[in-house]
Design an enzyme around this catalytic site. Structure first.
Site, PDB file in Angstrom:
ATOM      1  N   CYS A  14      -4.570  -6.165  37.252  1.00  0.00           N
ATOM      2  CA  CYS A  14      -4.591  -4.727  37.575  1.00  0.00           C
ATOM      3  C   CYS A  14      -5.898  -4.302  38.237  1.00  0.00           C
ATOM      4  CB  CYS A  14      -4.439  -3.896  36.314  1.00  0.00           C
ATOM      5  SG  CYS A  14      -2.969  -4.255  35.375  1.00  0.00           S
ATOM      6  N   ARG A  48      -6.375  -9.280  43.915  1.00  0.00           N
ATOM      7  CA  ARG A  48      -6.450  -9.562  42.475  1.00  0.00           C
ATOM      8  C   ARG A  48      -5.081  -9.914  41.894  1.00  0.00           C
ATOM      9  NH1 ARG A  48     -10.993  -7.123  39.859  1.00  0.00           N
ATOM     10  NH2 ARG A  48      -9.766  -6.655  38.007  1.00  0.00           N
ATOM     11  N   TRP A  97      -0.361  -5.330  37.287  1.00  0.00           N
ATOM     12  CA  TRP A  97       0.153  -6.678  37.033  1.00  0.00           C
ATOM     13  C   TRP A  97       0.786  -6.587  35.663  1.00  0.00           C
ATOM     14  CZ3 TRP A  97      -0.401 -10.844  33.668  1.00  0.00           C
ATOM     15  CH2 TRP A  97      -0.003 -12.088  34.167  1.00  0.00           C
ATOM     16  N   ASN A 113      -6.473  -0.385  33.170  1.00  0.00           N
ATOM     17  CA  ASN A 113      -6.479  -1.844  33.311  1.00  0.00           C
ATOM     18  C   ASN A 113      -6.862  -2.406  31.945  1.00  0.00           C
ATOM     19  OD1 ASN A 113      -7.000  -4.523  33.873  1.00  0.00           O
ATOM     20  ND2 ASN A 113      -8.768  -4.132  35.191  1.00  0.00           N
ATOM     21  N   GLY A 114      -6.030  -3.309  31.405  1.00  0.00           N
ATOM     22  CA  GLY A 114      -6.339  -3.900  30.106  1.00  0.00           C
ATOM     23  C   GLY A 114      -5.112  -3.906  29.207  1.00  0.00           C
ATOM     24  N   GLU A 145      -6.471 -30.701  40.438  1.00  0.00           N
ATOM     25  CA  GLU A 145      -6.647 -29.530  41.302  1.00  0.00           C
ATOM     26  C   GLU A 145      -5.586 -29.524  42.404  1.00  0.00           C
ATOM     27  OE1 GLU A 145      -8.059 -26.817  41.248  1.00  0.00           O
ATOM     28  OE2 GLU A 145      -8.325 -26.139  43.305  1.00  0.00           O
ATOM     29  N   LYS A 193      -2.867 -26.508  43.076  1.00  0.00           N
ATOM     30  CA  LYS A 193      -2.745 -25.796  44.358  1.00  0.00           C
ATOM     31  C   LYS A 193      -1.296 -25.742  44.820  1.00  0.00           C
ATOM     32  CE  LYS A 193      -5.721 -24.012  44.656  1.00  0.00           C
ATOM     33  NZ  LYS A 193      -6.698 -24.128  43.661  1.00  0.00           N
ATOM     34  N   GLU A 222       0.685 -23.367  42.613  1.00  0.00           N
ATOM     35  CA  GLU A 222       0.295 -21.962  42.764  1.00  0.00           C
ATOM     36  C   GLU A 222       0.901 -21.306  43.991  1.00  0.00           C
ATOM     37  OE1 GLU A 222      -4.161 -21.113  41.124  1.00  0.00           O
ATOM     38  OE2 GLU A 222      -4.038 -22.525  42.771  1.00  0.00           O
ATOM     39  N   HIS A 224       3.545 -45.019  30.987  1.00  0.00           N
ATOM     40  CA  HIS A 224       3.728 -44.600  29.595  1.00  0.00           C
ATOM     41  C   HIS A 224       4.635 -43.371  29.512  1.00  0.00           C
ATOM     42  CE1 HIS A 224       0.878 -47.566  28.360  1.00  0.00           C
ATOM     43  NE2 HIS A 224      -0.021 -47.081  29.202  1.00  0.00           N
ATOM     44  N   LYS A 259      -5.919 -13.004  40.835  1.00  0.00           N
ATOM     45  CA  LYS A 259      -7.214 -13.616  41.152  1.00  0.00           C
ATOM     46  C   LYS A 259      -8.182 -13.476  39.983  1.00  0.00           C
ATOM     47  CE  LYS A 259     -10.098 -15.465  44.065  1.00  0.00           C
ATOM     48  NZ  LYS A 259      -9.830 -16.900  44.244  1.00  0.00           N
TER      49      LYS A 259
END
Ligand code: G6P
Length: 591
Positions: free
Chosen positions: A2, A27, A72, A98-99, A468, A472, A475, A491, A586
């Site tokens: 948010c 964000r 968000w 926001n929160g 990583e 990527k 995402e 395994h 973000k």
């Protein structure tokens, strides 16, 4: 996550707020809204979707005061009803938040039994509490009383229909900055949202309450003691948040990496010596264990920090995932040192751990791209990774900048001199060569985009890069991808290999070259479509991407550019929103 924006001043407040929201889009969000003064009323406009959808309903409206929000979803699905701003039942107060309020159900039950609600949000409880208390208290008192009851995190801007000359704010745990320009006072969740309207900013401390008008800024702590205004100059330039000629911020940021390495050399080296505070070096040298704490890409970057510190400085290290560490206490050594990695410096899971560690008085270093962040304020030391503003949700240049900064820090702490500076120069040139070869990466992306699964494999250093790489691809290309240490394939994971499953091996280390190739071969025998990304010195003519040789411990800084480009092109070819992938944010400001 948010984003909040507010503006009060001489220019068109609505235009300023919408522009601020656009700057905070990176964000991550799923709905947006604004509230603004029109004559003697507060009007609200909100939509599920993008900030650009808002523009249609507020076209050409002028206003001297406005607040805005990108949401968000946490409580309640992303729709217009749950989008902010929210209004109190009798219409007196309007809020953006926001929160997360953890005790909202309890507060609703205790104080608001007479109230009816429109949304499923915790935010609607806050605005109704303010209205409820304002029956017998002044607005200031009602807001402060509400603050005293809230548990969780919040950064809020509030408008009062009975007083359209002020914006009220309150803040605890979620970030909120106040900005000051020649003709305006504005708010934003991060500095990006202030650019263009403010020249100076001040991050608000936890439990701050404020009343802002055109005439001035009046801040208090929760018990009413005045807080001094301490503004500092905004250093971020407008060009940094501009895409320039690139199609996406992510591509721009991938291309900025060679320059970022040179910048870091410039910032941290004078001749062959590293400039890092001697107090910090001394403190780390005294420790018997370094604990690295991070999330996401930053956590993957911290595996390299652990490697450098152990190899160069002989100090045992461990990497912790912040969201796990908050709820579990590991065995703490006698003289621990904590190093936090965070691009944004605002990740809620990390802030929760820092506060916990701080209570125990252990030393804390934050390595970040955002020196004006909450994490820096809570730490004893900080190091800037000088990556410049990163806008794309998927981290690229901040990840590599963290690895470079860790190598520099390890070099400073170590008593052994290495030729890190010239090795890093070679890395920046090698990165440029990889970027020249982007078409090969695009070719691989084309071949994997229609696959259900894809796997990255490697060992040691190359395994961490695989983690990583796989993140990527998940995402932004939304391909189910996992990373495996190549030795672990047999395994379990090898059971997942079917005809044409892409398996991409990263090979930059001499010691594990042969064995990783054998493991890759085992997947090929079971039908996998295999790809090799290898350093030149270890490559064979059949390999798919050959990257220039650099010092072996810095090779992940070069190989990772290949996997960033593969993920980028896979996302582009799938027509995904590269910079703002679905469901992601973000700056993850809720736990
Ligand atoms: C989010 C971002 C990731 C990032 C992670 C940690 O999930 O989408 O790109 O790696 O948060 O963020 P931080 O700001 O603490 O590095």
């Amino acid at each position: 996550m948010c984003g909040i924006v507010g503006y009060i001043g001489k220019e068109n407040a609505l235009k300023a707020v919408v522009e601020g929201l656009e700057k905070l889009e990176y964000r991550g969000y799923d709905s947006a809204g604004v509230a603004y003064k029109k004559g003697e009323d507060i009007l609200i406009c909100k939509e599920k979707g993008r900030v650009s959808d808002l523009k249609l309903c507020i076209l050409d409206t002028d206003s001297s005061l406005a607040i805005g929000h990108t949401r968000w979803a946490t409580h309640g699905e992303p729709n217009k009803r749950n989008a902010h701003p929210h209004c109190s039942m009798n219409g007196r107060f309007v809020i953006v938040h926001n929160g997360i309020i953890e005790n909202y159900q309890k507060l609703k039950f205790e104080y608001l039994s007479e109230y009816s609600f429109i949304s499923e949000t915790d935010t609607e409880i806050i605005v109704n509490l303010i209205e409820h208390f304002s029956i017998s208290l002044t607005t200031e008192e009602a807001i402060r009383k509400t603050m005293s009851l809230l548990e969780g995190s919040y950064a809020c801007l509030i408008l009062d229909q009975n007083d359209l000359e002020h914006i009220y704010c309150m803040k605890d745990k979620s970030p909120l900055l106040i900005g000051r320009g020649k003709s305006a006072v504005c708010f934003a969740s991060d500095i990006t949202g202030l650019i263009g309207y403010a020249e100076e900013y001040m991050p608000l401390e936890d439990k701050t309450f404020g009343v802002i008008s055109k005439e001035g800024i009046y801040l208090q702590d929760i018990i009413g003691i005045a807080i001094e205004n301490k503004f500092q100059k905004i250093a971020v330039q407008k060009e940094e948040i501009d895409k320039q000629t690139y199609d996406h911020f992510m591509l721009k940021e991938i291309y900025e990496q060679p320059m970022m390495v040179r910048n870091l050399i410039h910032h941290y080296f004078s001749k062959e010596e590293v400039n890092v505070s001697s107090k910090l070096i001394h403190h780390i040298r005294q420790s018997d264990k370094i604990n690295f704490v991070a999330c996401g890409s930053s956590m993957y970057a911290s595996y390299f920090a652990k490697y450098y510190m152990e190899k160069l400085c002989g100090i045992p290290c461990e990497v912790f995932c912040a969201s796990e560490l908050v709820y579990s206490t590991p065995l703490i050594s006698k003289r621990p040192f904590f190093i936090f990695f965070s691009q944004s410096g605002e990740t809620a899971d990390l802030i929760a751990v820092i506060k916990k560690i701080k209570k125990q008085r252990f030393p804390i270093l934050t390595i970040t791209n955002t020196i004006e962040s909450s994490m820096v304020r809570l730490s004893d030391y900080y190091l800037n990774i000088y990556a410049g503003k990163e806008i794309a949700v998927a981290s690229t240049k901040a990840y590599t900048a963290m690895i470079v900064t860790s190598a520099i820090l390890a070099r400073a702490v170590s008593k052994t001199k290495t030729n890190l500076k010239s090795n890093l120069k070679a890395v920046s040139l090698a990165m440029e060569k990889v970027l020249e070869n982007k078409e090969v990466c695009k070719g691989i992306a084309k071949e994997i985009i229609d696959q259900k699964d894809a796997f990255y494999i490697g060992r040691g250093i190359d395994y961490w890069t695989s983690l990583e790489a796989s993140l990527k691809l998940k995402e932004i290309a939304y391909i189910h991808t996992e990373a495996f240490s190549s030795g672990e394939l047999k395994h379990g994971p090898i059971a997942l290999i079917t005809k044409n499953t892409p398996v991409l091996a990263i090979i930059t280390q001499e010691g594990t070259n042969r064995i990783t190739r054998s493991n890759l071969e085992e997947t090929a025998s079971r039908g996998a479509k295999t790809y090799v990304i290898a350093s030149k010195g270890l490559s064979t003519p059949k390999d798919d991407v050959i990257i220039p040789n650099v010092a072996h411990y810095l090779s992940p800084l070069v190989s990772v550019l290949v996997v960033q480009l593969i993920a980028y092109y896979a996302a582009v070819l799938k027509h995904n929103d590269v910079d703002k992938p679905k469901n992601l944010a973000k700056s993850v400001t809720v736990e």
